[in-house]
Design a protein around this motif. Sequence first.
Motif, PDB file in Angstrom:
ATOM      1  N   PRO A  77      -2.597  66.446  98.486  1.00 35.90           N
ATOM      2  CA  PRO A  77      -2.460  67.220  97.210  1.00 35.90           C
ATOM      3  C   PRO A  77      -1.301  67.902  96.992  1.00 35.90           C
ATOM      4  N   CYS A 116      -6.724  64.854  99.421  1.00 26.72           N
ATOM      5  CA  CYS A 116      -7.397  65.385 100.563  1.00 26.72           C
ATOM      6  C   CYS A 116      -8.820  64.379 101.085  1.00 26.72           C
ATOM      7  N   GLU A 136      -4.269  66.522 106.631  1.00 26.42           N
ATOM      8  CA  GLU A 136      -5.126  67.848 105.943  1.00 26.42           C
ATOM      9  C   GLU A 136      -6.550  68.078 106.730  1.00 26.42           C
ATOM     10  N   GLY A 290     -14.367  70.964  93.474  1.00 23.61           N
ATOM     11  CA  GLY A 290     -13.554  69.869  94.026  1.00 23.61           C
ATOM     12  C   GLY A 290     -12.727  70.364  95.130  1.00 23.61           C
ATOM     13  N   CYS A 291     -13.254  70.916  96.155  1.00 23.29           N
ATOM     14  CA  CYS A 291     -12.572  71.241  97.348  1.00 23.29           C
ATOM     15  C   CYS A 291     -13.611  71.090  98.594  1.00 23.29           C
ATOM     16  N   CYS A 346      -5.133  70.712  93.697  1.00 22.85           N
ATOM     17  CA  CYS A 346      -6.134  71.584  93.898  1.00 22.85           C
ATOM     18  C   CYS A 346      -6.116  72.828  93.792  1.00 22.85           C
ATOM     19  N   VAL A 348      -6.042  75.383  95.487  1.00 21.05           N
ATOM     20  CA  VAL A 348      -5.487  76.159  96.604  1.00 21.05           C
ATOM     21  C   VAL A 348      -4.018  75.961  96.749  1.00 21.05           C
ATOM     22  N   LYS A 365     -14.585  76.265 102.143  1.00 20.98           N
ATOM     23  CA  LYS A 365     -13.256  76.083 102.611  1.00 20.98           C
ATOM     24  C   LYS A 365     -12.215  76.843 101.573  1.00 20.98           C
TER      25      LYS A 365
HETATM   26 FE1  F3S Z   1      -8.514  69.609  99.614  1.00 21.06          FE
HETATM   27 FE2  F3S Z   1      -7.336  71.498  98.466  1.00 21.06          FE
HETATM   28 FE3  F3S Z   1      -9.394  71.964  99.132  1.00 21.06          FE
HETATM   29  S1  F3S Z   1      -6.406  70.140  99.968  1.00 21.06           S
HETATM   30  S2  F3S Z   1      -9.893  70.451 101.217  1.00 21.06           S
HETATM   31  S3  F3S Z   1      -9.023  70.576  97.642  1.00 21.06           S
HETATM   32  S4  F3S Z   1      -8.006  73.140  99.691  1.00 21.06           S
END
Ligand code: F3S
Length: 394
Positions: A77, A116, A136, A290-291, A346, A348, A365
């Motif tokens: 991402p 990811c 990732e 969505g992580c 994303c 993060v 995560k």
């Molecule tokens: Fe993907 Fe971002 Fe989470 S790269 S695993 S959505 S921290």
Amino acid sequence: MYLSREEEEIYRGDKGETLRRMMEILVALGDIYGAERLVPIRSAQIAGVSYKNIGEAGLEWISDLQGRVVVPSILNPAGMDLCRWMEMGISEEFASRQQATIEAYRKLGVTIDCTCTPYQIYDDLAGQGDHLAWSESSAVSYANSIIGARTNREGGPSALAAALVGKTALYGYHLDENRGPTHSIVVDADLQGSDFGALGFLAGGIVKDGVPQFRLRATPSQDELKALGAAMAASGTVALYYVEDFSHRSVTPKAPSGLEPGQTITLNRKEIEEVYEKYPGSGADIVALGCPHCSREELLAIARLLEGKKVQKELWVCTARKIREKCPDLVATIEASGARVFCDTCMVVSPATEGFRKMMVNSGKALVYLPGLGGVQAGLGSTEECIDAALGRR
Ligand code: F3S
């Protein structure tokens, strides 16, 4: 490390300066980790994409390279939705540097999918036993554990080097001897959805860089396994795990025979609940799902929860652009509520979250990474609780 004649020619610079530099990276890593030789890879997934993380120095390094990748290669991402960055509150300055980064990768022949979860959009990047160079951490965990492929957790430069050379150094998780389970974790609880993120959050903290072998009561879905691996890769550095059910039937590909875990740990419902209690979602001014990036099934679940309703606070749903394009009806239902489905990025790795104080997530995560990398407090809840919070019901 042994090099074939062709590899030696690349190392000497006979095939150009970029390939010489890339081979130098691969050989340096191989020498550090005691690799005997290089091994061909099927695909690469390259980190070092968000301009927030790589900055001008990283962009210059990538822009300076010549040539084309020789295996299918996609990206992690980026720092923004490449089309709707303005809606994220991204500045024009950041957007132009991020687009320049993407163009530098495009020039090298990298496919511009920034996700990811490459395994959710392409079937042909990884299969059982394939060697890969993926970066990732949740994708690495999924590739090793669920697909049964073999990859170390590559840095951005080493994944790009592997993509340009078509090979990586043969060490670590590429070798059977490093793929044995170190810990047996018996989970005496019925789990679903975000519980797997909470379990991963706990397990990663316990096993650190080990290889856990779980015994679970029920068979998790692919999305639940994805969440489990992602959380363990964040609270620990777990890159490979195994799952079997209570009757010892394998849910994931099996560990190499003859390798048994050294320690047994039992976790129960109370310990899972304590994660939710320690990191409550209350007081969040934004909700993000969505992580790792949402699958079609996760978008469907979110759409059902939001249908006909209006959100009262920011709700971001992150997914791969190809997933969004495959599900226009689900995206329309989600966005009719006022929520937004962002791609290529994303919560993060984007600087867009920095203006918020606290984010509620359903991901173990994101729970780990948001305070340090995203600059925002984080609380954990189930997908239903996250949606309720966005609707102003909590
Ligand atoms: Fe993907 Fe971002 Fe989470 S790269 S695993 S959505 S921290």
